[in-house]
Design a protein around this motif. Structure first.
Motif, mmCIF file in Angstrom:
data_model
loop_
_atom_site.group_PDB
_atom_site.id
_atom_site.type_symbol
_atom_site.label_atom_id
_atom_site.label_comp_id
_atom_site.label_asym_id
_atom_site.label_seq_id
_atom_site.Cartn_x
_atom_site.Cartn_y
_atom_site.Cartn_z
ATOM 1 N N TYR A 203 0.843 -1.195 0.000
ATOM 2 C CA TYR A 203 0.000 0.000 0.000
ATOM 3 C C TYR A 203 0.879 1.246 0.000
ATOM 4 C CZ TYR A 203 -3.458 -3.477 1.315
ATOM 5 O OH TYR A 203 -4.244 -4.594 1.326
ATOM 6 N N GLN A 229 -6.904 3.783 4.485
ATOM 7 C CA GLN A 229 -6.573 2.573 3.735
ATOM 8 C C GLN A 229 -7.203 1.336 4.368
ATOM 9 O OE1 GLN A 229 -4.693 2.374 0.663
ATOM 10 N NE2 GLN A 229 -5.835 0.457 0.848
ATOM 11 N N CYS A 233 -9.838 -1.248 2.524
ATOM 12 C CA CYS A 233 -9.637 -2.697 2.508
ATOM 13 C C CYS A 233 -10.843 -3.414 3.121
ATOM 14 C CB CYS A 233 -8.369 -3.076 3.273
ATOM 15 S SG CYS A 233 -6.843 -2.557 2.460
ATOM 16 N N LEU A 252 -0.737 -4.234 5.593
ATOM 17 C CA LEU A 252 -0.954 -2.889 6.140
ATOM 18 C C LEU A 252 0.103 -2.549 7.190
ATOM 19 C CD1 LEU A 252 -4.843 -2.921 6.487
ATOM 20 C CD2 LEU A 252 -3.527 -1.272 5.138
ATOM 21 N N SER A 255 3.492 -1.964 5.428
ATOM 22 C CA SER A 255 3.502 -0.695 4.698
ATOM 23 C C SER A 255 3.613 0.490 5.654
ATOM 24 C CB SER A 255 2.240 -0.575 3.843
ATOM 25 O OG SER A 255 2.170 -1.616 2.892
#
Length: 356
Positions: A203, A229, A233, A252, A255
């Motif tokens: 991401y 984000q 998702c 996640l 990232s």
């Protein structure tokens, strides 16, 4: 010549009670004789964060048994203690008062001097407890809890702030992002562990102030980006954020960690370039992060820059760093202990505002 001195240090600024004994030799760096630490993590997990009143009460229960443990492990007695040091700030007011009260009462009973220590200075000087201590001057990256700072350090008490966080610190970004992903408190460490299983490029998350031209930090926007984000998702998966598939959560986490670490590394390298110094010290809880250490080591090796860290077990709050900071202040002549036993604490206390 400096007289040999034995310093007892007490740390109680937040949710860890730490006690340590450090010996200052006539020559050379102070030496850690023994230390003991009690973490309140299990107690605070049910609340998702530190409850100040509970923290203060637990410090009261732990500090004297830990002191007895340290003295037994070191083979010393209270009669051998020459100075009692304690964390004066910053931190939770009630928690700080426990350590300050015990330290001053103990010093008064022994007829020995007492010394209040800055918590962040303890972290800053903690790498001097390692097997490979740094030498002055150096650039320091201090990443502890709600603090993220870059500074030039020319000696004990000689600190120049080069840049600092203007909102959320790196540690807060780890913890708040972890909470968004449904990870248990303390979230930062859990997020780092989960990130080991994920793809750091899964991401595209922002790197706040990476190209700002200064050495300040800002991680509040990153936390917001993680929230957005995670929501995207969850919508795609038809579930709530914390209920995302393990692989998505791992991506996640990876990232998020990659974004935080990239900012810390790039800003640290810029500080080294601007100061012309060839030595970097990394201290504080986030300094234990594996990815941060790997990237800093790799980047600095190419530039012939030496990087120093505290031992992993001394990255979190502990009494050893408080005893060490007090010992180095005494040894350098930067500050003298006092036999005035009235005390105060400083819940808010900028590191560059330390006075003897």
């Amino acid at each position: 010549m400096f007289k040999e001195v034995c310093v007892l240090g007490i740390e109680s600024s937040c949710d860890e009670t730490g006690v340590a004994l450090v010996n200052i030799p006539a020559q050379g760096l102070p030496v850690l004789l023994a230390h003991a630490l009690y973490s309140q993590i299990a107690m605070h997990q049910a609340y998702g964060g530190v409850v100040p009143e509970l923290a203060s009460r637990d410090h009261i229960r732990r500090v004297l048994p830990l002191t007895e443990e340290v003295l037994a492990d070191s083979g010393r007695s209270l009669a051998d203690v020459d100075v009692v040091a304690f964390t004066r700030g910053p931190g939770l007011a009630g928690a700080l008062l426990v350590g300050a009260g015990v330290a001053c009462a103990l010093a008064a009973a022994l007829g020995k001097p007492v010394l209040g220590v800055h918590h962040l200075e303890g972290h800053l000087l903690s790498p001097f407890l390692s097997a490979d201590p740094p030498q002055f001057p150096f650039v320091a990256l201090l990443v502890s809890g709600g603090h993220t700072q870059l500074m030039r350090v020319d000696g004990v008490g000689r600190y120049q702030i080069l840049g600092e966080t203007i909102d959320d610190a790196a540690g807060e970004a780890f913890d708040k992002s972890a909470k968004l992903l449904g990870l248990a408190y303390p979230g930062g460490q859990a997020l780092s562990q989960l990130a080991e299983q994920g793809n750091p490029k899964a991401y595209k998350l922002p790197r706040p102030l990476l190209h700002s031209g200064d050495l300040d930090f800002s991680f509040a926007g990153l936390k917001t980006a993680v929230m957005v984000q995670t929501g995207k998702c969850a919508q795609a998966q038809g579930c709530a954020g914390p209920d995302l598939p393990p692989g998505v959560l791992a991506d996640l986490a990876a990232s998020t960690q990659a974004a935080i670490v990239e900012v810390l590394v790039k800003k640290s390298l810029t500080a080294l370039k601007q100061t012309g110094l060839k030595r970097l010290v990394v201290a504080g809880g986030v300094g234990a992060n594996r990815l941060l250490r790997e990237q800093l080591n790799a980047e600095c090796a190419q530039l012939a820059i030496k990087v120093h860290y505290p031992e992993l077990h001394l990255c979190t709050d502990n009494g050893a760093m408080i005893a060490m900071a007090a010992a180095m202040r005494l040894q350098s002549g930067e500050q003298a202990a006092t036999q005035t036993y009235g005390f105060d604490v400083k819940p808010r206390w900028p590191l560059d505002a330390i006075t003897a």
